[in-house]
Structures are given as structure tokens and as C-alpha cells.
Design a protein around this motif. Structure first.
Motif: not given
Lengths: 256, 496
Positions: B283, B288, B293, B297, B312, B377-378
Motif C-alpha cells: 500500500d 492500495r 482497503t 471498501s 489497487e 472489485s477488491q
């Protein structure tokens, strides 16, 4: 674009007569053209065997399976872009015919670009950003739901969106919901193939529609089911002007 | 220090943060009933970097906590197979180490699922070879299937045994012809963390089956459908009870209060890679990565409509020339960033994969990238329920796995859209829940965070490391990755 113009002219010269807005309906084996303009950008082609005309059927919400036959129902598009190397059908509906085995056919892009994927207008909103509920007044409203030939599967980014709309309206309006499933059991012949849907498909389509409505929050005790065979065609925007496809549908009638 | 119990660290422990020792010194085994508090931040250091676990809301006492306390008669607890040092899963390497340290006496090696079959001689290593060599736990599914309400499901296929190296499917006591018929399949423990994402619902529908999301029969509420390899349960509460019976040997199950405590712990826990030995903190420099995160999030977002999957690391695509980092650090970071782009943008033809190419009308084949399915996402899970057949368990796509059973599935109704009427599989997967031949070999997508500590990969452990995952995809879909692209993808996955 400059290189596409000669190829488009050549295509028109070699293709038996096509006229814009002409309706076409045939059974064939699909051909996958391996164009690459990003995700979901491959082209699907199918030849009308009776005339030797090959069409671009890519815009159909249901895409073919390269090992199975397809029933193609569409209109020759007013605006041709030759992205796939064949006259474009749009609107077009494709139904996959699992019992019709086809030899897998994939051809290279041959310079044709395909089309970049664009999110179609009939797409369900995410739960974190839903469409607002429809405002009153609430009146009786019909939601016709199209189905592919022989299937009770809610077509992605087409019928599923219509089912969500019906459920959203039914929840907002209250009252009762009458579901009538239809199947096209009367045999018809296309491209030398005789096709007919099984009678129980009308019931299965009705039950699938109920599963959607109840799953999305419509009270189960407000929903009634019926099923019938061989309805009259219905002119409704849900079918994009392809009225013949409306014989394979579910009618959801919301009565506040 | 390798193999020490957590208790050895008690005197060093600060409740706010804890670092576990680096490789060479040894990962820590959390024994049931150890009593070590779970810190707000737990760093697991290995030879290549650090995996961080964050417990949102602060540290937690594990003494008396049902996730950590031994349950049942043999001393097992949830933590036995969901080890903090293994990203809340269990690596095959850790299982081997535990075998050596305890001479096979640890409750991990319990006969009912920590061995190849309960009726094998339990003192012998060979009787536990699937766990020790491949990290696999025995999962005994009722046959015919039983639905979430306990009702028998009439399958549309027959199931025959072709090969049974463990003997468990042919066992008179434990097999398919036993008094209580069971199909034994062997699967990796799924990680117990990041549940905010696993339970998230991005859309109200499951386009793969053309239906709304499943309804949890216990609550009447929609659920994500992303729990367990074969989606045999629909909620964490149901998963706990399933595990209490099948993996802890509890006859009575867990109490409501025990379920509440476990749920509280699991929903607060996030895991991700935090630091790389070469690349430094994940990060830093505008990136990120890391679990913070994740904790901050919103879950269930579709990468194509919001934050692109694994973007990220986008800041590492253009690292300033005057950045104060070593050439090796720069090279690593650029590789991770390229890996994320490749993950999203390298297109290939996806063919004959049920859940993708059928029944939903994407087409067969369809051109897309890894994020077609790994689209959240993520997290890289599927926003829609992710039951997909990659071919990892089905012939002819599965790699040879002579240590696993092989079943012959014969579809009684319509043939499978891609395999035909007869399918050979090591694990029917989702079909053991639905009873549908069209679902044979479908496995729920995994979370892609905190991967480094929990090899081998895929539900059946067929990929020994992250490179083997990439190599499988390359073989399966003829993607045409360059060697550099493969290295970039491995670096990306290692950074997750």
C-alpha cells in the motif's frame, strides 16, 4: 474505415439480394468469427441455406453454441457496418437447438474488426444503485416476457430485465398478478426442419415467471398461474418487432 | 520456532498487533484451547513477505470462544483447519509439519475427515496422504443429494465408481452403498475471512441459471450463493452447523450463542498480502493493497461498472523516475501492475465451461478475460453466484490425479451441453447439491486474497503453487500467455 469500404462493397456484390428491413427466419449451424475488439467482441454468423445468404446474428441477446443448431429470427438492419463480414440482422433473436448437432466452425477475423461490447439498454441495475420504484398512479399493466424457442430460461439482459420490471411494478402497485405461460406447440417447418415446443413448456415458463416474481418480493398468495398453447402473436416492444417470436412468451398481468 | 504453539508467544503479545515469525523460524500453529488473544492486527511473516490479518473493531479473547475452543470428543476446533498463518485456510505444508511434530496425533488428522477414509489404519501416514500431500479434507456428501430443507433430491444422473484409490467410496461403512450412502470427495478448506465480500449481493439475480438469487430457507432472505465449493449451504449459520457435524463431530451442533460469537469473529476478519520481500509494502507508492482497503471498501461491486478489479495497483503502472526505490522494487511493482492489467485485459476464448458458455447465452465460445468471472472489485470473486466448471475436476480437462476417486456420471435426461451423456469426474461439485448433470464439475469461485499462505490451489488442490494455477488456465483455454505475462500474473496473485 478506409479498408472496410472496399470489403463492404465486395460483400454486397457477392451476397444474393438483401433488402433492408426484410424479415428472415431460418435454421442453420452457426459459424464463429474470431474477431477481437475486447470482451464479448467475437462475431456470430449463420447462413440461410435456402438462399445462400450469410448473416451477422451477433446482436442477439442469446449467442449461439458452436456445436448446436440455431433458429434465427430477425430483420436485415437498416444501417450496415460490415463489422463481421456479413449483412447484419438487427433486431435478431437466436434460439439454440441442442438436438441439432453441428460441426464446430471457427474462422479467423480476416480483417473484420467485430464490435466493442456496449452494455445493452436492457440491463438490471445493481442492488446498491437500483432504479426508483415506478410512481403512481398504478393501472392494470401487461408485461410480456419473451423466451427462446424450446426454453424456459430467462434470457440475460433481455427477459431478466423485463421480469425485474414486472416485479418492481407489481410490488409498487399491489393487487394481484396473473401469469399466463404460452408454448408454440403447433409444428412449423423452417429450412427443412420441423419444430414444435412441448406442451409442458407453457407451464414451466409460467412457473419460472412466478419464481422470479416471488423471489423478487411479490407476495406468493397474490400470484395466479395459467398456461396455454399457441397464442396469437402479440405486437409489443418486448419483441422488437419480431412478432413471430411472441408465440413463445409469458404474459404477466398486474392488476392493482 | 516452527511448530510452536501460540502460547509460547503469550509473553510477547501485545493485543494491538502481533507479528508471527519469518520462514526459517517457523509459522505458528494455533492449537484449539490455546487461549491466545486474537490481536487487532496479525502479521504472518514468511520467506517472501507478510500476510496481514485485520480484526476490525479490535482484539478478541479466544479463551472460551467457540471458533478456538476444542469442540467434540477429539479436541478439534474451527481454527484447526482455518489457521491464521495460512490465510485462515490450511496449507498442505502446514499439515505435513503438524504430522511430523505430533507423530500424526494432532486432532487435524481425525479419522472422519482428516484421513483418506475412517476405516483405514489411522496411525499410518498413507492413510492421510490426501491431506498431507495435497491439503485435502474428506467431504462426505449424502447420495442421493439432500436439499437445504433436508428433502431428498432425485438426481437426473447416475453415479458409478470407476476408480477408488482411498477405498472410501466402496467402503461398506462409509461408501456409496453404505446404510447411509455417501459420496466422498476431497477438497481444500476455504479461507475464513473477507466474508463481507463473500456474502455480498451485487445484483438480485443469478444470470448463470436465469433465476433470482437463492433464498435462505431459514430466513426467507436472498443470499449471495457464494459459500462452499458446492453451495450446499446458503448462510454462514448453516455452514457452521454443517461443519460442526461433519468436521467437529458434534452431535448437538452449535448453540445460538456460539453461532453468534463465531459470526461476530468471522465478519470482522480481513486477510490480504501486506508486504513483499522485494516490492515492499503493498500500500505504498499510491497502491492500495493490503487488508485495510478491504475493510474500508464497499463489497459486491462489479469491477466493470466501478473500480476495476485489482486496480489497487494502478499507481504502479507509472512509477516516477525519481521514486526512492531500488531497481528490484521498481521491477516488482511494475510487474504486479502489469499483472493486474493482464488479468483484466488479456482476452482469450472461453469454451465448453458450464456456468459461462451454458446455459446463459454468452455464447460458446466467448471472448473475455479473467475478470469475466473474477469480476468483484477488491476480491476477484463473482458478483453473481460463482458456480462454474473450469474443468479442474472433469475429464478431459482435469490434470491427471491418480490419488483421487473417479466417478462416471451418466445423464438420464438431456445430455450435458459440453460433455455429452457420460462424464468422468473426480468431484461432481455443485451437482452433488442440485442433482443436475448440467452442474457436474461446477465449483464456487474462491476469494483471491491472502493466497500465498494457502497452497495448493483449486478446490481439489491440483495446482501446487500460483504458477501452476496460471499454467492450468493456459492449457485449458490456450490463452497464449508469454513467459513475462505468466510471471506478472504470479506476482499479482502473490500481492493479493
Amino acid at each position: 474505415m478506409r479498408r472496410l469500404i472496399p470489403s463492404l462493397l465486395a460483400l454486397l456484390a457477392l451476397t444474393p439480394a438483401i433488402s433492408a428491413a426484410e424479415a428472415v427466419r431460418f435454421v442453420s449451424c452457426p459459424v464463429y468469427r474470431d474477431t477481437d475488439a475486447g470482451r464479448k467482441s467475437g462475431c456470430w454468423l449463420a447462413e440461410e441455406r435456402e438462399t445462400g445468404r450469410r448473416f451477422d446474428i451477433t446482436p442477439s441477446a442469446t449467442k449461439p453454441d458452436w456445436s448446436m443448431g440455431v433458429l434465427v429470427e430477425g430483420r436485415i438492419a437498416e444501417k450496415q457496418d460490415n463489422a463481421c463480414g456479413a449483412p447484419l440482422l438487427e433486431p435478431v433473436r437466436v434460439s439454440v437447438l441442442p438436438e441439432m448437432a453441428c460441426t464446430r466452425a471457427m474462422i479467423p477475423a480476416e480483417g473484420f474488426p467485430g464490435r466493442r461490447f456496449v452494455l445493452p439498454p436492457r440491463n438490471i441495475r445493481p442492488l446498491y444503485a437500483p432504479d426508483p420504484a415506478p410512481p403512481p398512479p398504478y393501472t392494470a399493466k401487461l408485461f410480456p416476457i419473451p423466451f427462446d424457442f424450446g426454453r424456459d430460461f430467462a434470457v440475460y439482459q433481455q427477459s431478466d430485465w423485463m421480469l425485474v420490471n414486472a416485479a418492481t411494478y407489481a410490488k409498487a402497485a399491489g393487487g394481484t398478478v396473473r401469469i399466463i405461460g404460452y408454448a408454440e406447440t403447433q409444428p412449423f417447418t423452417l429450412s427443412g426442419q420441423t419444430l414444435a415446443e412441448p406442451a409442458d413448456l407453457a407451464r414451466r415458463r409460467a412457473e419460472k415467471a412466478r419464481l422470479w416474481l416471488v423471489g423478487l418480493g411479490v407476495p406468493a398468495d397474490k400470484v395466479s398461474l395459467e398456461w396455454r398453447e399457441n397464442p396469437a402473436p402479440l405486437a409489443d416492444p418486448a419483441f422488437d418487432g419480431l412478432t413471430e417470436t411472441s408465440r413463445r412468451r409469458v404474459d404477466i398481468r398486474v392488476e392493482p | 520456532m516452527r511448530g510452536s504453539s501460540v502460547g509460547a508467544f503469550l509473553s510477547l503479545l501485545m493485543l494491538g498487533a502481533l507479528s508471527l515469525p519469518a520462514a526459517g523460524q517457523g509459522a505458528v500453529w494455533w492449537s484449539p484451547g490455546d487461549g491466545t488473544p486474537f490481536p487487532a492486527q496479525l502479521d504472518d511473516v514468511d520467506g517472501d513477505g507478510t500476510t496481514r490479518l485485520l480484526l476490525e473493531g479490535g482484539p478478541m479473547q479466544t479463551k472460551g470462544h467457540p471458533f478456538f475452543e476444542p469442540k467434540g470428543d477429539d479436541g478439534r476446533a474451527c481454527v484447526t483447519c482455518h489457521q491464521p498463518s495460512d490465510g485462515m485456510s490450511l496449507s498442505a505444508e502446514t499439515a505435513r509439519r503438524r504430522w511430523a511434530e505430533t507423530d500424526g496425533k494432532d486432532p487435524l488428522f481425525a479419522a472422519y475427515d482428516g484421513s483418506n477414509c475412517p476405516d483405514l489404519p489411522q496411525g499410518e501416514r498413507a492413510s492421510h496422504s490426501l491431506l498431507l500431500d495435497h491439503g485435502l479434507i474428506r467431504i462426505a456428501r449424502p447420495w442421493p443429494p439432500v436439499d437445504a430443507a433436508g428433502q431428498r433430491v432425485e438426481p437426473d444422473f447416475t453415479l458409478e465408481l470407476v476408480r477408488d484409490p482411498t477405498g472410501c467410496n466402496a467402503s461398506k461403512s462409509w461408501g456409496m452403498a453404505a446404510e447411509a450412502p455417501r459420496v466422498s470427495v476431497f477438497r481444500r478448506p476455504r479461507p475464513v475471512a473477507n466474508f463481507k465480500y463473500i456474502l455480498a449481493m451485487g445484483f438480485a439475480i443469478d444470470p448463470k441459471v436465469g433465476e433470482p438469487l437463492p433464498i435462505d430457507p431459514a430466513t426467507g432472505q436472498m443470499v449471495s450463493g457464494n459459500l462452499l465449493s458446492d453451495r450446499r449451504v446458503l448462510s454462514l449459520e448453516a455452514q457452521m452447523q454443517d461443519a460442526a457435524h461433519t468436521h467437529l463431530g458434534l452431535r448437538q451442533g452449535l448453540t445460538a450463542e456460539e453461532q453468534r460469537q463465531i459470526l461476530d469473529f468471522e465478519l470482522r476478519l480481513f486477510v490480504a498480502r501486506q508486504q513483499d520481500r522485494i516490492g515492499g509494502d503493498l500500500d505504498e507508492g499510491g497502491a492500495r493493497g493490503g487488508p485495510e482497503t478491504l475493510a474500508r471498501s464497499e463489497p459486491g461491486r462489479l469491477g466493470s461498472q466501478g473500480m476495476a478489479v485489482f486496480s489497487e495497483f494502478a499507481a504502479w503502472e507509472k512509477i516516477p523516475a525519481d521514486a526512492d526505490i531500488s531497481p528490484e522494487q521498481r521491477a516488482y511493482r511494475e510487474s504486479v501492475a502489469r499483472g493486474a492489467r493482464i488479468f483484466r485485459e488479456k482476452m482469450f476464448l472461453i469454451t465448453d465451461s458450464a456456468g459461462i458458455n451454458s446455459p446463459v447465452g454468452f455464447g460458446n465460445p466467448v471472448r473475455n478475460s479473467c475478470v469475466f468471472c473474477h469480476n468483484m472489485s477488491q476480491m476477484g470473486m463473482d458478483v453473481a453466484p460463482g458456480q462454474v466448471d473450469l474443468g479442474t475436476t472433469n475429464m478431459p480437462f482435469a490434470d491427471p490425479q491418480p490419488h483421487l476417486p473417479l466417478f462416471r456420471v451418466t445423464c438420464k435426461g438431456e445430455p450435458h451441453p459440453h460433455y455429452g451423456r457420460v462424464i468422468h469426474t473426480h468431484d461432481p461439485g455443485y451437482a452433488l447439491t442440485t442433482g443436475l448433470c448440467a452442474d457436474v464439475g461446477k465449483i464456487t469461485l474462491q476469494t483471491l486474497r491472502g493466497l500465498t499462505g494457502r497452497a495448493p490451489y483449486f478446490a481439489n488442490g491440483s495446482a501446487r503453487d500460483l504458477r501452476a494455477v496460471i499454467d492450468y488456465y493456459e492449457r485449458r483455454y490456450n490463452i497464449g500467455y508469454t513467459e513475462q505475462e505468466k510471471r506478472d500474473l504470479v506476482n499479482l496473485m502473490g500481492a493479493l
